[in-house]
Design an enzyme around this catalytic site. Structure first.
Site, PDB file in Angstrom:
ATOM      1  CE  LYS A   1      19.248  -1.275  -5.163  1.00  0.00           C
ATOM      2  NZ  LYS A   1      20.138  -0.740  -6.129  1.00  0.00           N
TER       3      LYS A   1
ATOM      4  CD  GLU B   1       9.176  11.202  -0.123  1.00  0.00           C
ATOM      5  OE1 GLU B   1       8.916  11.982  -0.987  1.00  0.00           O
ATOM      6  OE2 GLU B   1       9.093  11.599   1.055  1.00  0.00           O
TER       7      GLU B   1
ATOM      8  CD  GLU C   1      10.160  11.669 -13.045  1.00  0.00           C
ATOM      9  OE1 GLU C   1       9.933  10.578 -12.724  1.00  0.00           O
ATOM     10  OE2 GLU C   1      10.510  12.541 -11.808  1.00  0.00           O
TER      11      GLU C   1
ATOM     12  N   GLY D   1      12.461   6.761  -5.552  1.00  0.00           N
ATOM     13  CA  GLY D   1      12.779   6.343  -7.070  1.00  0.00           C
ATOM     14  C   GLY D   1      11.814   6.566  -7.747  1.00  0.00           C
ATOM     15  CB  SER D   2      10.919   5.144 -11.157  1.00  0.00           C
ATOM     16  OG  SER D   2      10.921   3.772 -10.994  1.00  0.00           O
ATOM     17  CB  THR D   3       5.866   6.527 -10.415  1.00  0.00           C
ATOM     18  OG1 THR D   3       6.078   7.846  -9.797  1.00  0.00           O
ATOM     19  CG2 THR D   3       4.185   6.058  -9.974  1.00  0.00           C
TER      20      THR D   3
ATOM     21  CB  CYS E   1      12.161  13.645  -7.250  1.00  0.00           C
ATOM     22  SG  CYS E   1      12.553  14.645  -5.875  1.00  0.00           S
TER      23      CYS E   1
ATOM     24  N   GLY F   1       8.143   1.811  -7.592  1.00  0.00           N
ATOM     25  CA  GLY F   1       7.352   2.102  -6.281  1.00  0.00           C
ATOM     26  C   GLY F   1       5.999   1.351  -6.184  1.00  0.00           C
TER      27      GLY F   1
HETATM   28  P1  NAP Z   1      14.567   3.613 -10.146  1.00  0.00           P
HETATM   29  O1  NAP Z   1      14.652   2.846 -11.558  1.00  0.00           O
HETATM   30  O2  NAP Z   1      13.088   3.444  -9.150  1.00  0.00           O
HETATM   31  O3  NAP Z   1      15.516   3.230  -8.932  1.00  0.00           O
HETATM   32  C1  NAP Z   1      15.693   3.778  -7.715  1.00  0.00           C
HETATM   33  C2  NAP Z   1      16.280   2.551  -6.931  1.00  0.00           C
HETATM   34  O4  NAP Z   1      15.568   1.347  -6.883  1.00  0.00           O
HETATM   35  C3  NAP Z   1      17.546   2.117  -7.066  1.00  0.00           C
HETATM   36  O5  NAP Z   1      18.289   1.825  -6.047  1.00  0.00           O
HETATM   37  C4  NAP Z   1      17.280   0.874  -8.000  1.00  0.00           C
HETATM   38  O6  NAP Z   1      18.228   0.218  -8.262  1.00  0.00           O
HETATM   39  C5  NAP Z   1      16.312   0.330  -7.130  1.00  0.00           C
HETATM   40  N1  NAP Z   1      15.331  -0.747  -7.843  1.00  0.00           N
HETATM   41  C6  NAP Z   1      15.246  -0.961  -9.018  1.00  0.00           C
HETATM   42  N2  NAP Z   1      14.209  -1.881  -9.499  1.00  0.00           N
HETATM   43  C7  NAP Z   1      13.829  -2.280  -8.199  1.00  0.00           C
HETATM   44  C8  NAP Z   1      12.793  -3.241  -7.563  1.00  0.00           C
HETATM   45  N3  NAP Z   1      12.091  -4.065  -8.594  1.00  0.00           N
HETATM   46  N4  NAP Z   1      12.886  -3.551  -6.153  1.00  0.00           N
HETATM   47  C9  NAP Z   1      13.491  -2.625  -5.528  1.00  0.00           C
HETATM   48  N5  NAP Z   1      14.529  -1.628  -5.962  1.00  0.00           N
HETATM   49  C10 NAP Z   1      14.660  -1.733  -7.132  1.00  0.00           C
HETATM   50  O7  NAP Z   1      14.443   5.146 -10.165  1.00  0.00           O
HETATM   51  P2  NAP Z   1      15.730   5.940 -10.764  1.00  0.00           P
HETATM   52  O8  NAP Z   1      15.432   5.904 -12.065  1.00  0.00           O
HETATM   53  O9  NAP Z   1      16.957   5.470 -10.360  1.00  0.00           O
HETATM   54  O10 NAP Z   1      15.357   7.437 -10.035  1.00  0.00           O
HETATM   55  C11 NAP Z   1      14.793   8.328 -10.820  1.00  0.00           C
HETATM   56  C12 NAP Z   1      13.533   8.509 -10.174  1.00  0.00           C
HETATM   57  O11 NAP Z   1      13.428   8.820  -8.690  1.00  0.00           O
HETATM   58  C13 NAP Z   1      12.713   9.548 -10.822  1.00  0.00           C
HETATM   59  O12 NAP Z   1      11.398   9.067 -11.019  1.00  0.00           O
HETATM   60  C14 NAP Z   1      12.537  10.588  -9.700  1.00  0.00           C
HETATM   61  O13 NAP Z   1      11.403  11.528  -9.676  1.00  0.00           O
HETATM   62  C15 NAP Z   1      12.565   9.891  -8.451  1.00  0.00           C
HETATM   63  N6  NAP Z   1      12.967  10.379  -7.146  1.00  0.00           N
HETATM   64  C16 NAP Z   1      12.023  10.840  -6.405  1.00  0.00           C
HETATM   65  C17 NAP Z   1      12.229  11.626  -5.104  1.00  0.00           C
HETATM   66  C18 NAP Z   1      11.497  11.966  -4.235  1.00  0.00           C
HETATM   67  O14 NAP Z   1      11.709  12.522  -3.090  1.00  0.00           O
HETATM   68  N7  NAP Z   1      10.178  12.006  -4.593  1.00  0.00           N
HETATM   69  C19 NAP Z   1      13.891  11.865  -4.963  1.00  0.00           C
HETATM   70  C20 NAP Z   1      14.562  11.628  -5.864  1.00  0.00           C
HETATM   71  C21 NAP Z   1      14.308  10.898  -7.062  1.00  0.00           C
HETATM   72  P3  NAP Z   1      19.371   0.288  -9.422  1.00  0.00           P
HETATM   73  O15 NAP Z   1      19.736   1.764  -9.514  1.00  0.00           O
HETATM   74  O16 NAP Z   1      20.179  -0.811  -9.389  1.00  0.00           O
HETATM   75  O17 NAP Z   1      18.357  -0.045 -10.539  1.00  0.00           O
END
Ligand code: NAP
Ligand code: MG
Length: 499
Positions: free
Chosen positions: A200, A274, A405, A252-254, A308, A257
């Site tokens: 996804k 991650e 962050e 994605g976000s902590t 990230c 996660g």
């Molecule tokens: P996010 O809100 O956690 O979303 C990540 C993914 O998860 C998206 O596809 C999102 O869908 C989906 N999602 C949202 N709620 C969910 C749930 N309850 N259950 C399952 N999936 C769900 O993160 P983001 O704001 O898009 O991304 C930014 C974050 O990612 C930052 O904190 C960044 O540091 C982190 N990141 C980490 C790495 C690493 O390798 N450590 C790399 C890149 C980014 P939707 O988009 O439809 O909400």
């Protein structure tokens, strides 16, 4: 609140030197064809979402819609998992490693052939500058497929003394900051190890993965080996909760996660996470200052700070702090924020209005907490979602900007007097994704690196990626590693006693 404005006399005189601009050099979008309505990809076919729901994806540089994207329901997720299970049992797990490798090599070569198209589409949907999608994201996407293609027939040698087998069907969820690169980090090792995939993408950036599907089809990948279910958080929740998934890989976000870890707890599903970061650059007085300034700029303003492992905290040795901050201001004055399709653009658009609001709110918090705020006097586009790069100086460890962050082009600066203090400050975070050390002295670099609790440590450089190198974090930055030989482990079951 103290506000340092860029119109101080000294900065003004230095700025006049850069009082020119480049002629626009726009990348043409003719190469890209975007369908008005985009379907789900399940079992090798494009299928309409069962509930008939679609949402819009926009170009954040203009705010205008690009296309409609299908929203996968729980039923669609189930169909995708069933297709992945069937492909796993009947086709993919029956192939030899060399055969799987051949598909991956073919995919890598097709990515290279269509690199420009992928880069332009990524820039349109995400907002990142074309020079980044063209020179960083897409070449790394191809490199990941090449790298893991090479592993596919050598898995018996990946973990000494262990016999390995695929885990089965994997559910993968990726964010919007590096849409296609995150897809490659997930799909390439999974397929190399013999697993099938349901993936996804993020809601705001599905298009490049849908274009990758065309490449998978062109490569002749058997039906059901990769299934793409577009949608929002609920689609992700349904995927994580599905009973027939053997492993979940999430970036994605902590916060999300944590939710996923709760859902997976008590099941047999493997999990890698991650997550976020608040990574520090440590600049010692013996560092090559001009290079370090460039490294800091690259570390936090690259990809609008949507990284990230962004170097979002800057720790300066006190003796060089003033000169460093002055040089940083001058360099920031030269940054070009604007149309991401312009090859001269350094900082593109923030991916969505929601993200832009989050960044603005945190900047206001920083200003209210009393750190010195600086933003350059540079031109900003008058439409779309853009954020001026900025920094806060003299932040204390207690300030929100030192701990939270921001995920935008916002830097928090503080100083240190001793190496021990630098290490303590760098480690004073719930995260632990990356760090940058700047010093001409190799022994100091090694000593500091061994004391930092961060998954990736760069010395005298920043944000350098390579598929052969593992990536991942400590503490709230995640579990497990992606990339390199270590990136194979989460996609393999192991048994004692191999070659
Ligand atoms: P996010 O809100 O956690 O979303 C990540 C993914 O998860 C998206 O596809 C999102 O869908 C989906 N999602 C949202 N709620 C969910 C749930 N309850 N259950 C399952 N999936 C769900 O993160 P983001 O704001 O898009 O991304 C930014 C974050 O990612 C930052 O904190 C960044 O540091 C982190 N990141 C980490 C790495 C690493 O390798 N450590 C790399 C890149 C980014 P939707 O988009 O439809 O909400
Ligand atoms: Mg978009």
């Amino acid at each position: 609140m103290q506000t340092t404005k860029e119109n101080s006399k000294s900065t003004d005189s230095q700025n006049t030197k850069f009082n020119f601009d480049y002629a626009p050099a726009l990348e043409s979008t003719d190469i890209v064809q975007i369908k008005d309505r985009n379907l789900l990809f399940i079992d090798g076919k494009w299928v309409a979402p069962s509930q008939g729901k679609y949402f819009k994806t926009i170009n954040p540089a203009t705010g205008l819609p690009l296309a409609e994207i299908a929203e996968a329901s729980t039923k669609d997720v189930d169909n995708a998992v069933k297709a992945a299970r069937k492909a796993y049992t009947k086709t993919w797990s029956k192939l030899t490693g060399a055969e799987r490798g051949r598909y991956l090599f073919r995919i890598a070569r097709l990515i290279q052939e269509r690199a420009r198209e992928l880069a332009v589409l990524e820039t349109m949907d995400n907002g990142k500058p074309i020079k980044e999608s063209r020179d960083i994201d897409i070449p790394l996407v191809a490199a990941h497929f090449f790298y893991y293609a090479g592993w596919a027939d050598k898995l018996d040698y990946a973990i000494p003394g262990q016999k390995v087998s695929p885990v089965g069907v994997v559910g993968q969820i990726i964010p919007w900051n590096f849409p296609l690169l995150m897809a490659a980090w997930k799909i390439a090792p999974a397929l190399a190890c013999g697993n099938t995939v349901v993936i996804k993408p993020a809601e705001t950036t599905s298009l490049s993965l849908l274009l990758l599907v065309q490449i998978l089809q062109e490569a002749g990948l058997p039906d059901g080996v990769v299934n793409v279910i577009t949608g929002a958080g609920e689609t992700g929740t349904a995927l994580v909760a599905h009973a027939d998934i053997n492993k979940v890989a999430f970036t994605g976000s902590t916060d999300v996660g944590r939710l996923i870890a709760k859902t997976v707890a008590g099941t047999n599903k493997k999990l890698t996470l991650e997550l976020g970061g608040k990574s520090a650059h440590i600049i010692f007085e013996d560092a090559a200052i001009e290079q370090a300034v460039e490294g800091v700029i690259n570390g936090i303003f690259f990809n609008q700070g949507h990284v990230c492992c962004a170097g979002s905290r800057l720790l300066l040795e006190e003796s060089v702090s003033e000169i460093f901050v002055e040089k940083l201001k001058i360099r920031m004055q030269q940054l070009r924020v604007g149309n991401p399709l312009d090859k001269n653009t350094d900082i593109g658009a923030i991916n969505s209005s929601t993200e832009l609001e989050k960044i603005k709110k945190l900047i206001t918090t920083g200003q209210n907490e009393g750190a010195e705020f600086f933003e350059p006097n540079i031109e900003m586009p008058d439409k779309g979602y853009f954020q001026k790069p900025c920094f806060f100086n003299r932040v204390s460890s207690a300030f929100t900007l030192s701990r939270v962050e921001v995920f935008g082009p916002v830097l928090a600066i503080s100083t240190f007097r001793t190496t021990q203090e630098a290490i303590a400050k760098a480690n004073d975070t719930p995260y632990g994704l990356a760090a940058g050390i700047w010093s001409e002295k190799g022994s100091k670099v090694h000593k500091v690196a061994s004391s930092l609790k961060a998954g990736v440590i760069w010395a005298n450089t920043y944000n350098k990626f390579d598929p052969t190198s593992p990536f991942g974090g400590y503490n709230e930055s995640g579990w497990g590693r992606e990339g390199g030989r270590h990136g194979l482990f989460p996609y393999l079951n192991t048994k004692q006693g191999a070659k």
